[in-house]
Design an enzyme around this catalytic site. Structure first.
Site, PDB file in Angstrom:
ATOM      1  N   ASP A  35      29.453  -0.649 -71.421  1.00  0.00           N
ATOM      2  CA  ASP A  35      28.858  -0.783 -70.090  1.00  0.00           C
ATOM      3  C   ASP A  35      27.871  -1.948 -70.108  1.00  0.00           C
ATOM      4  O   ASP A  35      27.096  -2.109 -71.055  1.00  0.00           O
ATOM      5  CB  ASP A  35      28.158   0.522 -69.690  1.00  0.00           C
ATOM      6  CG  ASP A  35      27.862   0.578 -68.207  1.00  0.00           C
ATOM      7  OD1 ASP A  35      28.485   1.403 -67.503  1.00  0.00           O
ATOM      8  OD2 ASP A  35      27.012  -0.211 -67.729  1.00  0.00           O
ATOM      9  N   ILE A  36      27.899  -2.755 -69.061  1.00  0.00           N
ATOM     10  CA  ILE A  36      27.050  -3.953 -68.999  1.00  0.00           C
ATOM     11  C   ILE A  36      25.580  -3.588 -68.812  1.00  0.00           C
ATOM     12  O   ILE A  36      24.696  -4.391 -69.101  1.00  0.00           O
ATOM     13  CB  ILE A  36      27.564  -4.874 -67.853  1.00  0.00           C
ATOM     14  CG1 ILE A  36      27.153  -6.316 -68.073  1.00  0.00           C
ATOM     15  CG2 ILE A  36      27.095  -4.380 -66.485  1.00  0.00           C
ATOM     16  CD1 ILE A  36      27.894  -7.301 -67.180  1.00  0.00           C
ATOM     17  N   ASN A  92      31.505   9.981 -62.510  1.00  0.00           N
ATOM     18  CA  ASN A  92      30.869   9.956 -61.194  1.00  0.00           C
ATOM     19  C   ASN A  92      31.975   9.824 -60.157  1.00  0.00           C
ATOM     20  O   ASN A  92      32.831   8.944 -60.268  1.00  0.00           O
ATOM     21  CB  ASN A  92      29.900   8.766 -61.089  1.00  0.00           C
ATOM     22  CG  ASN A  92      28.707   8.916 -62.014  1.00  0.00           C
ATOM     23  OD1 ASN A  92      28.253  10.041 -62.266  1.00  0.00           O
ATOM     24  ND2 ASN A  92      28.199   7.809 -62.511  1.00  0.00           N
ATOM     25  N   GLY A  98      26.874   8.499 -57.270  1.00  0.00           N
ATOM     26  CA  GLY A  98      26.552   7.304 -58.051  1.00  0.00           C
ATOM     27  C   GLY A  98      27.745   6.454 -58.425  1.00  0.00           C
ATOM     28  O   GLY A  98      27.599   5.492 -59.181  1.00  0.00           O
ATOM     29  N   GLN A  99      28.940   6.791 -57.901  1.00  0.00           N
ATOM     30  CA  GLN A  99      30.092   5.932 -58.225  1.00  0.00           C
ATOM     31  C   GLN A  99      29.963   4.609 -57.485  1.00  0.00           C
ATOM     32  O   GLN A  99      29.750   4.600 -56.254  1.00  0.00           O
ATOM     33  CB  GLN A  99      31.415   6.626 -57.858  1.00  0.00           C
ATOM     34  CG  GLN A  99      32.624   5.830 -58.352  1.00  0.00           C
ATOM     35  CD  GLN A  99      33.965   6.510 -58.070  1.00  0.00           C
ATOM     36  OE1 GLN A  99      34.028   7.564 -57.428  1.00  0.00           O
ATOM     37  NE2 GLN A  99      35.032   5.895 -58.545  1.00  0.00           N
ATOM     38  N   HIS A 105      36.998   5.889 -64.145  1.00  0.00           N
ATOM     39  CA  HIS A 105      36.401   5.574 -65.448  1.00  0.00           C
ATOM     40  C   HIS A 105      35.585   6.736 -65.950  1.00  0.00           C
ATOM     41  O   HIS A 105      34.919   7.424 -65.177  1.00  0.00           O
ATOM     42  CB  HIS A 105      35.531   4.310 -65.380  1.00  0.00           C
ATOM     43  CG  HIS A 105      34.468   4.337 -64.322  1.00  0.00           C
ATOM     44  ND1 HIS A 105      34.744   4.058 -63.007  1.00  0.00           N
ATOM     45  CD2 HIS A 105      33.151   4.615 -64.379  1.00  0.00           C
ATOM     46  CE1 HIS A 105      33.633   4.150 -62.302  1.00  0.00           C
ATOM     47  NE2 HIS A 105      32.642   4.499 -63.100  1.00  0.00           N
ATOM     48  N   HIS A 107      32.407   7.604 -68.344  1.00  0.00           N
ATOM     49  CA  HIS A 107      31.260   7.112 -69.107  1.00  0.00           C
ATOM     50  C   HIS A 107      31.163   7.970 -70.367  1.00  0.00           C
ATOM     51  O   HIS A 107      31.150   9.212 -70.271  1.00  0.00           O
ATOM     52  CB  HIS A 107      29.948   7.307 -68.337  1.00  0.00           C
ATOM     53  CG  HIS A 107      29.816   6.543 -67.068  1.00  0.00           C
ATOM     54  ND1 HIS A 107      29.059   5.403 -66.963  1.00  0.00           N
ATOM     55  CD2 HIS A 107      30.314   6.768 -65.822  1.00  0.00           C
ATOM     56  CE1 HIS A 107      29.097   4.956 -65.717  1.00  0.00           C
ATOM     57  NE2 HIS A 107      29.852   5.772 -65.004  1.00  0.00           N
TER      58      HIS A 107
HETATM   59  P1  AMP Z   1      29.817   4.121 -61.728  1.00  0.00           P
HETATM   60  O1  AMP Z   1      28.441   3.826 -61.151  1.00  0.00           O
HETATM   61  O2  AMP Z   1      29.990   5.526 -62.226  1.00  0.00           O
HETATM   62  O3  AMP Z   1      30.901   3.710 -60.752  1.00  0.00           O
HETATM   63  O4  AMP Z   1      29.952   3.234 -63.037  1.00  0.00           O
HETATM   64  C1  AMP Z   1      30.228   1.871 -62.992  1.00  0.00           C
HETATM   65  C2  AMP Z   1      29.641   1.296 -64.241  1.00  0.00           C
HETATM   66  O5  AMP Z   1      30.208   0.020 -64.447  1.00  0.00           O
HETATM   67  C3  AMP Z   1      28.115   1.109 -64.216  1.00  0.00           C
HETATM   68  O6  AMP Z   1      27.524   1.875 -65.258  1.00  0.00           O
HETATM   69  C4  AMP Z   1      27.935  -0.390 -64.423  1.00  0.00           C
HETATM   70  O7  AMP Z   1      26.815  -0.707 -65.244  1.00  0.00           O
HETATM   71  C5  AMP Z   1      29.249  -0.777 -65.083  1.00  0.00           C
HETATM   72  N1  AMP Z   1      29.655  -2.160 -64.916  1.00  0.00           N
HETATM   73  C6  AMP Z   1      29.608  -2.894 -63.783  1.00  0.00           C
HETATM   74  N2  AMP Z   1      30.110  -4.130 -63.995  1.00  0.00           N
HETATM   75  C7  AMP Z   1      30.474  -4.179 -65.302  1.00  0.00           C
HETATM   76  C8  AMP Z   1      31.053  -5.183 -66.141  1.00  0.00           C
HETATM   77  N3  AMP Z   1      31.370  -6.407 -65.674  1.00  0.00           N
HETATM   78  N4  AMP Z   1      31.275  -4.878 -67.440  1.00  0.00           N
HETATM   79  C9  AMP Z   1      30.956  -3.653 -67.926  1.00  0.00           C
HETATM   80  N5  AMP Z   1      30.424  -2.657 -67.178  1.00  0.00           N
HETATM   81  C10 AMP Z   1      30.184  -2.917 -65.890  1.00  0.00           C
END
Ligand code: AMP
Ligand code: ZN
Length: 119
Positions: A35-36, A92, A98-99, A105, A107
């Site tokens: 995760d970024i 999520n 929080g999605q 995906h 986490h």
């Molecule tokens: P969600 O909020 O459950 O939809 O999770 C989306 C996740 O994607 C968040 O934790 C972000 O930090 C992560 N995210 C967004 N952009 C990127 C990216 N380019 N590379 C890796 N993770 C990312």
């Protein structure tokens, strides 16, 4: 068509290699990458290569791939050595939960204390 790549989807772009990611595991059906914006020492996302908006729609359409996500989540936890200390797998679902990315995906979070219930 269900499962097909979506041009405006960030995670489809990661699957295609058009957006860079720190990939830790790959299978025929899944990709796992860091995760970024990590929320724990281990914070890895496990996604299907196919595009479904959330875990439920994925499981309804392709239950075997949903199982692949869970198997890979456990394998990530083992690779990161958080399987013995405990880890959490979170889906999520919906913006109210929080999605923010509407490509299914999981986490995988571990390496610190994890409160229950989560916030
Ligand atoms: P969600 O909020 O459950 O939809 O999770 C989306 C996740 O994607 C968040 O934790 C972000 O930090 C992560 N995210 C967004 N952009 C990127 C990216 N380019 N590379 C890796 N993770 C990312
Ligand atoms: Zn997608």
């Amino acid at each position: 068509m269900a499962g097909e790549p979506q041009a405006d989807c960030l995670f489809c772009k990661i699957v295609a290699g058009d957006v860079p990611a720190t990939v830790v595991r790959e299978t025929e059906t899944t990709v796992a990458f860091r995760d970024i914006n990590p929320q724990a020492p281990t914070h890895v996302l496990v996604i299907p290569r196919a595009h479904y908006p959330d875990a439920g729609t994925l499981a309804a359409a392709q239950p075997a791939v949903a199982a692949d996500i869970l198997r890979e989540a456990a394998q990530v936890a083992a690779d990161e050595k958080v399987d013995t200390t405990g880890f959490r797998v979170v889906f999520n679902t919906g913006s109210g939960a929080g999605q923010t990315v509407f490509h299914a995906h999981a986490h995988v979070l571990g390496g610190r204390g994890l409160n229950w219930p989560p916030g």
